[in-house]
Motif scaffolding. Structure first.
Motif, mmCIF file in Angstrom:
data_model
loop_
_atom_site.group_PDB
_atom_site.id
_atom_site.type_symbol
_atom_site.label_atom_id
_atom_site.label_comp_id
_atom_site.label_asym_id
_atom_site.label_seq_id
_atom_site.Cartn_x
_atom_site.Cartn_y
_atom_site.Cartn_z
ATOM 1 N N SER A 163 -9.432 -3.851 -5.705
ATOM 2 C CA SER A 163 -8.000 -4.016 -5.908
ATOM 3 C C SER A 163 -7.492 -2.888 -6.790
ATOM 4 C CB SER A 163 -7.693 -5.356 -6.583
ATOM 5 O OG SER A 163 -8.107 -6.438 -5.797
ATOM 6 N N MET B 109 -0.261 4.937 -0.438
ATOM 7 C CA MET B 109 -1.446 4.718 -1.267
ATOM 8 C C MET B 109 -2.721 5.136 -0.534
ATOM 9 S SD MET B 109 -0.104 3.561 -3.998
ATOM 10 C CE MET B 109 -1.599 3.119 -4.876
ATOM 11 N N GLY C 251 3.101 -0.192 4.946
ATOM 12 C CA GLY C 251 1.862 -0.845 5.350
ATOM 13 C C GLY C 251 1.615 -0.807 6.840
ATOM 14 N N ARG D 66 -1.943 -3.657 1.622
ATOM 15 C CA ARG D 66 -1.116 -3.652 0.416
ATOM 16 C C ARG D 66 -0.204 -4.861 0.405
ATOM 17 N NH1 ARG D 66 2.038 1.737 0.248
ATOM 18 N NH2 ARG D 66 3.077 0.769 -1.563
ATOM 19 N N ASN E 181 3.283 -5.392 -1.378
ATOM 20 C CA ASN E 181 4.319 -4.759 -2.194
ATOM 21 C C ASN E 181 4.956 -5.745 -3.173
ATOM 22 O OD1 ASN E 181 3.876 -2.271 -1.046
ATOM 23 N ND2 ASN E 181 5.629 -2.381 0.351
ATOM 24 N N THR F 234 0.169 -4.232 -5.417
ATOM 25 C CA THR F 234 -1.279 -4.099 -5.339
ATOM 26 C C THR F 234 -1.704 -3.567 -3.979
ATOM 27 O OG1 THR F 234 -1.559 -5.943 -6.890
ATOM 28 C CG2 THR F 234 -3.482 -5.316 -5.590
ATOM 29 N N VAL F 235 -2.697 -2.711 -4.010
ATOM 30 C CA VAL F 235 -3.339 -2.239 -2.786
ATOM 31 C C VAL F 235 -4.803 -2.653 -2.846
ATOM 32 C CG1 VAL F 235 -3.828 0.061 -3.731
ATOM 33 C CG2 VAL F 235 -3.697 -0.267 -1.252
ATOM 34 N N CYS G 61 -8.249 4.815 -6.731
ATOM 35 C CA CYS G 61 -6.982 4.507 -6.093
ATOM 36 C C CYS G 61 -5.999 5.633 -6.422
ATOM 37 C CB CYS G 61 -6.498 3.166 -6.641
ATOM 38 S SG CYS G 61 -4.832 2.708 -6.233
#
Length: 127
Positions: free
Chosen positions: A21, A34, A55, A72, A74, A78-79, A96
C-alpha cells in the motif's frame, strides 16, 4: 509534491503473495498518476506497474504481467500493488511514485517522469 508512505513489505516464500500500500498526503491525490518501482542491490531502479489518474489505464512490464496488479482508491488517497506468484527475483526495495499530470489517461514507465517518491518498503522472497 505529494508525500508518499509505503507499507506491506516483508518476507514471503516463493509462490506466495503480498499486497503493498502507498498512502498519499499533502496534495490532491487524483491529480497524480502513480507508479511502483523496485530496486535490488547493485541493480538499476525498475518500473513494475503504473496507473493513470482515473485508474482506467494500467501498464506492466513483461516481467510482472499476469502476477502483479496495481489499483488505486482516490477516496482513500491510496495506491496498491497486489503481488502474486512471487519469485526470488522479485526481491527488492519497492517504491511508490507520483507524477502530477493534467492528462487523465497518462501512465509513464520512466522514473524521470515522477516527481514524488516514497521511502521504500523491502520485499524479500525466499526460495
Amino acid at each position: 509534491q505529494v508525500q508518499l508512505v509505503e507499507s506491506g513489505g516483508g518476507l514471503v516464500q516463493a509462490g506466495g503473495s503480498l499486497r503493498l500500500s502507498c498512502a498519499a498526503s499533502g496534495r490532491t491525490f487524483s491529480n497524480y498518476a502513480m507508479g511502483w518501482f523496485r530496486q535490488a542491490p547493485g541493480m538499476e531502479r525498475e518500473f513494475v506497474a503504473g496507473i493513470s489518474r482515473s485508474g482506467n489505464n494500467t501498464y506492466y512490464p513483461d516481467s510482472v504481467k499476469g502476477r502483479f496488479t496495481i489499483s488505486r482508491d482516490n477516496a482513500k488517497n491510496t495506491v496498491y500493488l497486489q503481488m502474486n506468484s512471487l519469485k526470488p527475483d522479485d526481491t527488492a526495495v519497492y517504491y511508490c511514485a507520483g507524477e502530477r499530470t493534467s492528462v487523465l489517461s497518462r501512465v509513464s514507465r520512466l522514473s524521470s517522469s515522477y516527481d514524488s517518491w516514497g521511502q521504500g518498503t523491502q520485499v524479500t522472497v525466499s526460495s
